[in-house]
Design an enzyme around this catalytic site. Structure first.
Site, PDB file in Angstrom:
ATOM      1  CD1 TRP A 179      -0.318  -3.952   5.653  1.00  0.00           C
ATOM      2  CD2 TRP A 179      -0.854  -4.386   3.530  1.00  0.00           C
ATOM      3  NE1 TRP A 179      -0.544  -2.741   5.028  1.00  0.00           N
ATOM      4  CE2 TRP A 179      -0.886  -2.977   3.735  1.00  0.00           C
ATOM      5  CE3 TRP A 179      -1.166  -4.890   2.269  1.00  0.00           C
ATOM      6  CZ2 TRP A 179      -1.211  -2.089   2.712  1.00  0.00           C
ATOM      7  CZ3 TRP A 179      -1.484  -4.000   1.246  1.00  0.00           C
ATOM      8  CH2 TRP A 179      -1.515  -2.615   1.481  1.00  0.00           C
ATOM      9  CG  ASN A 180       3.376  -4.478   0.631  1.00  0.00           C
ATOM     10  OD1 ASN A 180       3.964  -4.721   1.686  1.00  0.00           O
ATOM     11  ND2 ASN A 180       3.986  -3.895  -0.387  1.00  0.00           N
ATOM     12  CE  LYS A 203       4.332  -5.967  14.470  1.00  0.00           C
ATOM     13  NZ  LYS A 203       3.049  -6.169  13.725  1.00  0.00           N
ATOM     14  N   PRO A 204       5.195 -10.523  11.602  1.00  0.00           N
ATOM     15  CG  PRO A 204       4.090 -12.491  10.968  1.00  0.00           C
ATOM     16  CD  PRO A 204       5.032 -11.923  12.002  1.00  0.00           C
ATOM     17  CG  ASP A 205      -0.062  -6.305   8.818  1.00  0.00           C
ATOM     18  OD1 ASP A 205      -1.218  -6.761   8.691  1.00  0.00           O
ATOM     19  OD2 ASP A 205       0.163  -5.126   9.131  1.00  0.00           O
ATOM     20  CB  SER A 255       4.238   4.452   6.724  1.00  0.00           C
ATOM     21  OG  SER A 255       4.355   4.626   8.125  1.00  0.00           O
ATOM     22  CD  GLU A 276      11.376  -1.680   0.396  1.00  0.00           C
ATOM     23  OE1 GLU A 276      10.147  -1.806   0.206  1.00  0.00           O
ATOM     24  OE2 GLU A 276      12.230  -2.450  -0.074  1.00  0.00           O
ATOM     25  CB  CYS A 310       7.600  -0.584  -1.612  1.00  0.00           C
ATOM     26  SG  CYS A 310       6.896  -1.061  -0.022  1.00  0.00           S
ATOM     27  CD  GLU A 408       3.830   4.902  -0.817  1.00  0.00           C
ATOM     28  OE1 GLU A 408       4.433   3.949  -1.342  1.00  0.00           O
ATOM     29  OE2 GLU A 408       3.959   5.209   0.386  1.00  0.00           O
TER      30      GLU A 408
END
Length: 539
Positions: A179-180, A203-205, A255, A276, A310, A408
């Site tokens: 989502w970021n 599949k996007p958030d 994550s 990633e 990230c 994080e």
């Protein structure tokens, strides 16, 4: 305390814009959102979820949610379309990306609005996504055909053996996007997969689905066939198995714990993947650094996209000889940042994207305070500006047992530490299970670059926070250690979506003894020939 924009420039909690996405003045209409959502491949029995805009807390979209059977049917369609798409010349496929580059820049205002409404970014941070998408489109629109071209290699026998390496597409690539950075990371992962001759199921958030769908629409306007890139929506618990089991390659951003679980599942199928994952990115300020430039760079490195990046910096190590000056300059610049939620360029920093992120940021700051850390500036949620705003926060004196020390945060929080020797700074920067990005600052760029090579991170920026490597699409980007596997961008970001195939054509002399020639004599002749070849000049 972080300054805020005047009341007229900040968001209003109850906007009188019920027909716009997220209730934001100037945002795309709900009808426009419906047009984009019509592009989602959803089953007839799909349930729906309602997403809200971070700036207002009001509904942004009602999203259809896929099921396992429907997701598998989408993959079946993508598999049928892949053969014809791969047959198109690579030069033709890359021309579509060139046209997409122009469309993204020409139509950027709507894309900026969608990113801001869905992710809560300041507009300047949303523009980073537009520019990154354009750069990716331009790079693969210019270079993919060359990178995919067959490569000749020296044969076993000069002249008589002709060896060629060709790149074959994997097939159907599954892309799971976060989502970021909904636009930039979609472009970085989807476009090279398409350029390589694969079809894609993404599949996007749910939170930022409209931004991905906007790019999907522009890609089809640029000439991409409808079935080459398909978008499904749904919870991982419902459609995750289908995404992994039906993909010939999986590209995931998220994550570290989820990435580890996903890698174990994919390994059972012996298919390949790239991940990633998380980061706790360090910045080292060397004794000879320009303090003002380093402080300005730290603001961008730590607080762009409210720290929800990230590769953003969460730890800063400053030489003791300049630490006080750096901290004063950094804090002053941070206090001067404006928070706001209008769809324009007036705000320096936007909102966090979700309640979960705000809770994490607040918990890390509160825990650090309780552990004895000093809050130099910031440290508070800003409900007066918007439901998910938090001040950009600088901490010092953070003890090792504080959560923010090693975990994080993924928000606008950074800890500043002093050091005496460069070796100490390098060791502390590397003392983490993560290794995604790092930053080194110093006037002597040769010395700073030497320090950069000692850092265990996939990308290292000298006199920049992250943008130099992030924006240079021709070099690979990815993580070491628990920050991921594989790379995006550059040649690696394209070729990872292919299988290398070797084809050798043998003419004349065979590579086994001909009939009638004693094998021992043949082996002796071959031995003499190989010794001779070893001494020939390289071509």
């Amino acid at each position: 305390m972080t300054s805020t924009m005047p009341e007229a420039a900040t968001h209003t909690r109850n906007p009188d814009h019920p027909d716009t996405v997220g209730g934001m003045p100037g945002a795309p209409s709900r009808a426009r959102a419906g047009t984009l959502l019509a592009r989602v491949r959803s089953g007839a029995d799909a349930t729906s979820v309602t997403m809200t805009a971070p700036f207002t807390g009001l509904p942004s979209a009602v999203l259809p949610q896929g099921t396992d059977p429907h997701t598998r049917s989408v993959f079946a369609d993508a598999r049928r379309a892949q053969t014809s798409w791969a047959r198109r010349p690579a030069a033709e496929r890359q021309r579509i990306l060139t046209r997409l580059h122009d469309l993204v820049l020409d139509q950027q205002d709507e894309g900026l609005d969608l990113i801001q409404v869905e992710a809560g970014k300041a507009r300047i941070d949303a523009f980073d996504e537009i520019s990154a998408t354009a750069l990716v489109s331009a790079y693969y629109g210019r270079h993919s055909a060359r990178l995919l071209a067959p490569r000749r290699a020296p044969g076993a026998l000069p002249v008589l053996t002709r060896a060629t390496r060709v790149q074959q597409p994997k097939g159907v690539v599954g892309v799971i996007s976060p989502w970021n950075y909904p636009l930039a990371l979609t472009a970085m992962d989807v476009l090279p997969a398409l350029a390589a001759g694969n079809t894609v199921v993404q599949k996007p958030d749910n939170q930022t689905a409209l931004s991905a769908l906007w790019l999907h629409e522009l890609a089809e306007r640029a000439g991409l066939p409808a079935d080459a890139w398909q978008i499904v929506l749904g919870r991982g618990s419902r459609i995750g198995d289908a995404l992994v089991e039906e993909s010939d390659y999986v590209c995931f951003t998220g994550s570290t714990p989820t990435g580890k679980t996903l890698a174990g599942t994919i390994a059972q199928r012996l298919t390949s993947y790239s991940l990633e994952l998380g980061g706790k990115n360090p910045m080292i300020v060397l004794p000879d650094a320009d303090v003002d430039k380093a402080a300005a760079g730290a603001v961008a490195a730590c607080f762009s996209s409210a720290g929800q990046l990230c590769v953003s910096v969460e730890r800063i190590y400053v030489h003791e000889s300049i630490r006080a000056r750096f901290l004063d300059a950094f804090a002053a610049r941070t206090r001067a940042l404006t928070l706001g939620s209008t769809l324009d360029y007036r705000a320096d920093m936007g909102s966090l994207t979700s309640t979960e992120q705000l809770d994490t940021v607040s918990a890390h700051v509160d825990d650090a305070r309780s552990a004895g850390a000093t809050v130099v500036t910031g440290g508070r949620a800003r409900g007066d500006v918007g439901p998910l705003f938090h001040e950009p926060t600088i901490l010092t004196d953070v003890p090792a047992h504080a959560r923010v020390f090693a975990d994080e945060t993924f928000g606008p929080v950074v800890s500043v530490y002093g050091y005496s020797e460069v070796d100490e700074a390098v060791d502390r920067a590397n003392d983490t299970p993560f290794g995604l990005n790092a930053s080194v600052w110093g006037r002597d760029t040769r010395a700073a670059s030497a320090v950069a090579t000692r850092l265990k991170a996939g990308t290292v920026n000298v006199n920049e926070g992250y943008a130099a490597t992030f924006g240079t699409v021709g070099v690979p980007m990815g993580g070491m250690k628990e920050s991921g596997v594989g790379r995006r961008n550059g040649a690696e970001g394209l070729l990872k979506y292919t299988e290398s195939q070797s084809i050798a054509v043998q003419r004349g002399l065979r590579l086994r003894p001909p009939r009638g020639l004693p094998p021992a004599l043949w082996a002796k002749g071959m031995t003499a020939g190989m010794k001779l070849l070893r001494r020939l000049p390289r071509r």
